[in-house]
Write a protein that holds these residues in place. Structure first.
Motif, PDB file in Angstrom:
ATOM      1  N   ALA A 194       0.820  -1.216   0.000  1.00 49.55           N
ATOM      2  CA  ALA A 194       0.000   0.000   0.000  1.00 49.55           C
ATOM      3  C   ALA A 194       0.848   1.258   0.000  1.00 49.55           C
ATOM      4  N   ARG A 195       1.992   1.196   0.650  1.00 50.37           N
ATOM      5  CA  ARG A 195       2.825   2.394   0.787  1.00 50.37           C
ATOM      6  C   ARG A 195       3.527   2.766  -0.518  1.00 50.37           C
ATOM      7  N   ALA A 196       3.486   1.899  -1.518  1.00 53.52           N
ATOM      8  CA  ALA A 196       4.066   2.246  -2.819  1.00 53.52           C
ATOM      9  C   ALA A 196       3.139   3.155  -3.623  1.00 53.52           C
ATOM     10  N   PRO A 197       1.909   2.745  -3.936  1.00 53.00           N
ATOM     11  CA  PRO A 197       1.058   3.612  -4.754  1.00 53.00           C
ATOM     12  C   PRO A 197       0.568   4.853  -4.028  1.00 53.00           C
ATOM     13  N   ASP A 198       0.483   4.843  -2.685  1.00 52.86           N
ATOM     14  CA  ASP A 198      -0.041   6.044  -2.037  1.00 52.86           C
ATOM     15  C   ASP A 198       0.977   7.179  -2.005  1.00 52.86           C
ATOM     16  N   GLY A 199       2.204   6.898  -2.468  1.00 50.41           N
ATOM     17  CA  GLY A 199       3.179   7.957  -2.673  1.00 50.41           C
ATOM     18  C   GLY A 199       3.804   7.896  -4.056  1.00 50.41           C
ATOM     19  N   VAL A 200       3.338   6.948  -4.869  1.00 48.95           N
ATOM     20  CA  VAL A 200       3.867   6.683  -6.217  1.00 48.95           C
ATOM     21  C   VAL A 200       5.394   6.622  -6.159  1.00 48.95           C
ATOM     22  N   ARG A 201       5.908   5.552  -5.574  1.00 45.55           N
ATOM     23  CA  ARG A 201       7.343   5.367  -5.374  1.00 45.55           C
ATOM     24  C   ARG A 201       7.631   3.875  -5.252  1.00 45.55           C
ATOM     25  N   TRP A 202       8.869   3.531  -5.438  1.00 45.60           N
ATOM     26  CA  TRP A 202       9.315   2.178  -5.130  1.00 45.60           C
ATOM     27  C   TRP A 202       9.327   2.006  -3.609  1.00 45.60           C
ATOM     28  N   THR A 203       8.930   0.824  -3.143  1.00 49.45           N
ATOM     29  CA  THR A 203       8.968   0.524  -1.713  1.00 49.45           C
ATOM     30  C   THR A 203       9.717  -0.788  -1.494  1.00 49.45           C
ATOM     31  N   VAL A 204      10.641  -0.752  -0.548  1.00 48.23           N
ATOM     32  CA  VAL A 204      11.467  -1.916  -0.205  1.00 48.23           C
ATOM     33  C   VAL A 204      11.188  -2.289   1.241  1.00 48.23           C
ATOM     34  N   GLY A 205      10.717  -3.508   1.472  1.00 46.57           N
ATOM     35  CA  GLY A 205      10.473  -4.004   2.823  1.00 46.57           C
ATOM     36  C   GLY A 205      11.443  -5.113   3.166  1.00 46.57           C
ATOM     37  N   ALA A 206      12.259  -4.900   4.186  1.00 41.35           N
ATOM     38  CA  ALA A 206      13.259  -5.891   4.617  1.00 41.35           C
ATOM     39  C   ALA A 206      12.803  -6.523   5.921  1.00 41.35           C
ATOM     40  N   PRO A 232       5.950   1.178  -8.136  1.00 40.32           N
ATOM     41  CA  PRO A 232       5.136   2.368  -7.825  1.00 40.32           C
ATOM     42  C   PRO A 232       3.636   2.193  -8.068  1.00 40.32           C
ATOM     43  N   ASP A 233       3.248   1.152  -8.817  1.00 39.94           N
ATOM     44  CA  ASP A 233       1.820   0.898  -9.035  1.00 39.94           C
ATOM     45  C   ASP A 233       1.248  -0.107  -8.041  1.00 39.94           C
ATOM     46  N   GLY A 234       2.056  -0.573  -7.098  1.00 43.32           N
ATOM     47  CA  GLY A 234       1.593  -1.502  -6.077  1.00 43.32           C
ATOM     48  C   GLY A 234       1.804  -2.961  -6.397  1.00 43.32           C
ATOM     49  N   ALA A 235       2.269  -3.276  -7.602  1.00 40.57           N
ATOM     50  CA  ALA A 235       2.561  -4.665  -7.960  1.00 40.57           C
ATOM     51  C   ALA A 235       3.876  -5.096  -7.312  1.00 40.57           C
ATOM     52  N   ARG A 253      14.005   3.648 -13.173  1.00 43.98           N
ATOM     53  CA  ARG A 253      13.602   5.057 -13.099  1.00 43.98           C
ATOM     54  C   ARG A 253      12.482   5.377 -14.095  1.00 43.98           C
ATOM     55  N   ASP A 254      12.509   4.741 -15.253  1.00 42.03           N
ATOM     56  CA  ASP A 254      11.453   4.980 -16.239  1.00 42.03           C
ATOM     57  C   ASP A 254      10.102   4.480 -15.737  1.00 42.03           C
ATOM     58  N   THR A 255      10.095   3.374 -15.016  1.00 39.34           N
ATOM     59  CA  THR A 255       8.854   2.858 -14.432  1.00 39.34           C
ATOM     60  C   THR A 255       8.273   3.860 -13.439  1.00 39.34           C
ATOM     61  N   LEU A 256       9.130   4.428 -12.613  1.00 42.32           N
ATOM     62  CA  LEU A 256       8.688   5.436 -11.648  1.00 42.32           C
ATOM     63  C   LEU A 256       8.125   6.657 -12.363  1.00 42.32           C
ATOM     64  N   SER A 257       8.847   7.143 -13.357  1.00 44.22           N
ATOM     65  CA  SER A 257       8.414   8.339 -14.087  1.00 44.22           C
ATOM     66  C   SER A 257       7.091   8.105 -14.803  1.00 44.22           C
ATOM     67  N   LEU A 262       1.203   8.909 -15.203  1.00 47.14           N
ATOM     68  CA  LEU A 262      -0.125   8.330 -15.320  1.00 47.14           C
ATOM     69  C   LEU A 262      -1.048   8.808 -14.190  1.00 47.14           C
ATOM     70  N   VAL A 263      -0.554   8.750 -12.964  1.00 45.06           N
ATOM     71  CA  VAL A 263      -1.387   9.050 -11.802  1.00 45.06           C
ATOM     72  C   VAL A 263      -1.514  10.557 -11.573  1.00 45.06           C
ATOM     73  N   GLY A 264      -0.400  11.262 -11.719  1.00 42.49           N
ATOM     74  CA  GLY A 264      -0.422  12.708 -11.554  1.00 42.49           C
ATOM     75  C   GLY A 264      -0.451  13.207 -10.126  1.00 42.49           C
ATOM     76  N   ALA A 265      -0.590  12.302  -9.139  1.00 39.38           N
ATOM     77  CA  ALA A 265      -0.768  12.725  -7.759  1.00 39.38           C
ATOM     78  C   ALA A 265       0.436  13.470  -7.208  1.00 39.38           C
ATOM     79  N   VAL A 266       1.639  13.028  -7.572  1.00 38.92           N
ATOM     80  CA  VAL A 266       2.841  13.668  -7.035  1.00 38.92           C
ATOM     81  C   VAL A 266       2.946  15.098  -7.554  1.00 38.92           C
ATOM     82  N   ASP A 267       2.620  15.319  -8.823  1.00 36.92           N
ATOM     83  CA  ASP A 267       2.687  16.653  -9.404  1.00 36.92           C
ATOM     84  C   ASP A 267       1.662  17.597  -8.783  1.00 36.92           C
ATOM     85  N   ASP A 268       0.565  17.045  -8.268  1.00 40.65           N
ATOM     86  CA  ASP A 268      -0.510  17.874  -7.729  1.00 40.65           C
ATOM     87  C   ASP A 268      -0.299  18.253  -6.273  1.00 40.65           C
ATOM     88  N   ILE A 269       0.732  17.690  -5.625  1.00 40.49           N
ATOM     89  CA  ILE A 269       0.977  17.980  -4.200  1.00 40.49           C
ATOM     90  C   ILE A 269       1.535  19.391  -4.060  1.00 40.49           C
TER      91      ILE A 269
END
Length: 269
Positions: A194-206, A232-235, A253-257, A262-269
């Motif tokens: 969940a923490r990946a798409p709600d900030g549109v970022r890669w998430t690493v859980g160790a 970043p899409d939650g997959a 990096r291209d996947t993140l961009s 697509l989502v636009g949420a980061v640009d709207d913050i």
């Protein structure tokens, strides 16, 4: 060390058991796993309390390390790995003990372009941890080979305000170190995803694996492992089960961009 700053960063998660209160043994294990990392790794992430372990009694204070001592130990791991390192430990500061997560730049030195040493102190303490550990105050963003990266620790995942703070600052990655109970592994996987798409970022859980080592019999715990890297899409890009193993994934990096476009949420913050 080769400068890979222009390439897509590769993260490794050496999923390890931890011996509670056995700093020397844990430091040796981290170095051994660092030495066995595949070539081309830019960032290695170890779990919560990886260097010291944790017990909910007075012995924790004896095992806790000053920041300078922990830094020296973890710089040795980073030097062995030839990469940046994130790892958790119990940190002693005066009379207080904190649950700390440190970032060490590539090879143990900031000269390789991976930012500066920094440590985050867990803000949200779980259950009886709060009886022996003080909560941290500041949130922390570090400059890593993966770009601006937020640090969280285990139970912090449950607090959406923590994720939102990092979203407002548009971090490229979120790294979460954990020692999640095996009985609740579904919650761990859900929250890391969940923490990946709600900030549109890669998430690493160790995640820590194995069982408590050093705890009194009535306090024995089994840990979930299940380290994962989430797109970043939650997959889920890559994940492990409970066995000790090393997960690797490239944070494209291209996947993140593309996902941000697509989502636009980061640009709207």
């Amino acid at each position: 060390m080769t400068d890979r700053s222009s390439d897509d960063p590769t993260v490794a998660v050496p999923q390890v058991p931890v011996e509670d209160l056995a700093v020397d043994a844990n430091a040796d294990r981290l170095r051994d796993r660092a030495a066995d990392l595949p070539s081309g790794v830019d960032l290695a992430v170890f779990p919560e309390y990886a260097l010291t372990g944790f017990v909910a009694d007075e012995r924790l204070r004896e095992a806790a390390l000053s920041r300078d001592v922990a830094r020296a130990r973890l710089e040795s791991v980073a030097e062995t790995a030839g990469s940046a390192v994130v790892a958790g430990y119990a940190e002693r500061d005066g009379d207080a003990v904190y649950n700390a997560t440190a970032y060490v730049p590539p090879g143990g030195s900031s000269e390789d372009g991976g930012g500066e040493f920094s440590a985050y102190r867990k803000r949200h303490l779980w259950d009886d941890e709060a009886e022996w550990v003080e909560p941290g105050g500041d949130r922390v963003i570090v400059e890593t080979p993966a770009g601006p990266t937020g640090l969280l620790t285990c139970y912090d995942l449950n607090f959406v305000a923590e994720s939102a703070w990092f979203a407002e600052r548009a971090v490229d990655a979120l790294v979460v170190v954990g020692a999640w109970p095996a009985d609740h592994v579904a919650n761990w996987r859900l929250l890391v995803r969940a923490r990946a798409p709600d900030g549109v970022r890669w998430t690493v859980g160790a995640g820590r694996t194995g069982t408590a080592g050093g705890a009194r019999p009535a306090e024995a715990a089994t840990y979930a492992g299940n380290s994962l890297v989430v797109r970043p899409d939650g997959a889920v890009a890559a994940e492990l089960g409970r066995e000790p193993a090393t997960l690797t994934a490239t944070l494209d990096r291209d996947t993140l961009s593309a996902q941000r476009d697509l989502v636009g949420a980061v640009d709207d913050i």
